[in-house]
Design a protein around this motif. Structure first.
Motif, PDB file in Angstrom:
ATOM      1  N   UNK A   4       0.809  -1.212   0.000  1.00 41.90           N
ATOM      2  CA  UNK A   4       0.000   0.000   0.000  1.00 41.90           C
ATOM      3  C   UNK A   4       0.845   1.265   0.000  1.00 41.90           C
ATOM      4  N   UNK A   5       2.140   1.169   0.290  1.00 44.67           N
ATOM      5  CA  UNK A   5       3.000   2.352   0.282  1.00 44.67           C
ATOM      6  C   UNK A   5       3.507   2.681  -1.126  1.00 44.67           C
ATOM      7  N   UNK A   6       3.248   1.821  -2.090  1.00 42.90           N
ATOM      8  CA  UNK A   6       3.665   2.085  -3.463  1.00 42.90           C
ATOM      9  C   UNK A   6       2.895   3.284  -4.011  1.00 42.90           C
ATOM     10  N   UNK A   7       3.576   4.104  -4.780  1.00 48.15           N
ATOM     11  CA  UNK A   7       2.906   5.227  -5.426  1.00 48.15           C
ATOM     12  C   UNK A   7       2.077   4.717  -6.606  1.00 48.15           C
ATOM     13  N   UNK A   8       1.195   5.569  -7.085  1.00 48.94           N
ATOM     14  CA  UNK A   8       0.420   5.210  -8.272  1.00 48.94           C
ATOM     15  C   UNK A   8       1.340   4.930  -9.450  1.00 48.94           C
ATOM     16  N   UNK A   9       2.383   5.731  -9.611  1.00 44.26           N
ATOM     17  CA  UNK A   9       3.328   5.520 -10.712  1.00 44.26           C
ATOM     18  C   UNK A   9       4.031   4.171 -10.593  1.00 44.26           C
ATOM     19  N   UNK A  10       4.375   3.768  -9.366  1.00 45.91           N
ATOM     20  CA  UNK A  10       5.010   2.463  -9.142  1.00 45.91           C
ATOM     21  C   UNK A  10       4.083   1.321  -9.543  1.00 45.91           C
ATOM     22  N   UNK A  11       2.837   1.420  -9.117  1.00 44.21           N
ATOM     23  CA  UNK A  11       1.853   0.380  -9.439  1.00 44.21           C
ATOM     24  C   UNK A  11       1.660   0.291 -10.945  1.00 44.21           C
ATOM     25  N   UNK A  12       1.487   1.451 -11.580  1.00 42.54           N
ATOM     26  CA  UNK A  12       1.287   1.485 -13.024  1.00 42.54           C
ATOM     27  C   UNK A  12       2.484   0.886 -13.756  1.00 42.54           C
ATOM     28  N   UNK A  13       3.682   1.227 -13.330  1.00 41.50           N
ATOM     29  CA  UNK A  13       4.891   0.695 -13.952  1.00 41.50           C
ATOM     30  C   UNK A  13       4.953  -0.828 -13.837  1.00 41.50           C
ATOM     31  N   UNK A  14       4.642  -1.347 -12.666  1.00 41.60           N
ATOM     32  CA  UNK A  14       4.667  -2.797 -12.457  1.00 41.60           C
ATOM     33  C   UNK A  14       3.652  -3.533 -13.314  1.00 41.60           C
ATOM     34  N   UNK A  15       2.454  -2.998 -13.387  1.00 45.67           N
ATOM     35  CA  UNK A  15       1.419  -3.646 -14.200  1.00 45.67           C
ATOM     36  C   UNK A  15       1.781  -3.549 -15.682  1.00 45.67           C
ATOM     37  N   UNK A  16       2.341  -2.420 -16.105  1.00 43.88           N
ATOM     38  CA  UNK A  16       2.744  -2.277 -17.508  1.00 43.88           C
ATOM     39  C   UNK A  16       3.872  -3.238 -17.869  1.00 43.88           C
ATOM     40  N   UNK A  17       4.754  -3.537 -16.930  1.00 42.88           N
ATOM     41  CA  UNK A  17       5.800  -4.535 -17.191  1.00 42.88           C
ATOM     42  C   UNK A  17       5.164  -5.899 -17.459  1.00 42.88           C
ATOM     43  N   UNK A  18       4.144  -6.239 -16.681  1.00 49.18           N
ATOM     44  CA  UNK A  18       3.450  -7.520 -16.903  1.00 49.18           C
ATOM     45  C   UNK A  18       2.731  -7.515 -18.246  1.00 49.18           C
ATOM     46  N   UNK A  19       2.086  -6.406 -18.567  1.00 49.43           N
ATOM     47  CA  UNK A  19       1.376  -6.288 -19.842  1.00 49.43           C
ATOM     48  C   UNK A  19       2.359  -6.442 -20.996  1.00 49.43           C
ATOM     49  N   UNK A  20       3.503  -5.783 -20.898  1.00 50.47           N
ATOM     50  CA  UNK A  20       4.530  -5.861 -21.940  1.00 50.47           C
ATOM     51  C   UNK A  20       4.981  -7.315 -22.119  1.00 50.47           C
TER      52      UNK A  20
END
Length: 117
Positions: A4-20
């Motif tokens: 829960x301490x992850x920023x929105x940008x961190x979460x988005x980056x992680x999910x985009x890595x999975x999508x990629x």
């Protein structure tokens, strides 16, 4: 799922890595994105599905400019610093907020679904 301490940008980056890695946005990705970003995800997916994300590569410099065509105007995105020229970004920046234009650009880049100029 996520710290829960992850920023929105961190979460988005992680999910985009999975999508990629997987090649496209799945229902699972959408549910993760919805959990963090709410309705902004649907606006971002709408922009993606309507081909409103543009990548401009200037020659000979190689400079890259991303544009998300919005409902009222075009928005400049600078993904390396998670910047958008929209009012939502401007007013929410101090809160670690990521607007739907940035979400759309990141999803477009992860999936390769953008117009290249």
């Amino acid at each position: 799922m996520r710290n829960t301490s992850e920023t929105e940008a961190d979460v988005l980056s992680g999910i985009c890595q999975m999508i990629r890695a997987e090649g496209d946005v799945s229902d699972v990705h959408v549910s993760w994105l919805e959990a963090k970003f709410g309705q902004r995800v649907h606006k971002a997916l709408e922009a993606l599905n309507e081909s409103r994300i543009k990548k401009y590569v200037f020659q000979p410099s190689g400079r890259i400019v991303w544009i998300v065509v919005g409902k009222e105007r075009d928005y400049l995105i600078m993904p390396s610093i998670d910047y958008c020229s929209c009012d939502d970004f401007y007013y929410q920046f101090d809160h670690g907020h990521v607007c739907y234009h940035i979400i759309a650009q990141k999803l477009a880049e992860a999936t390769g679904r953008f117009d290249l100029f």
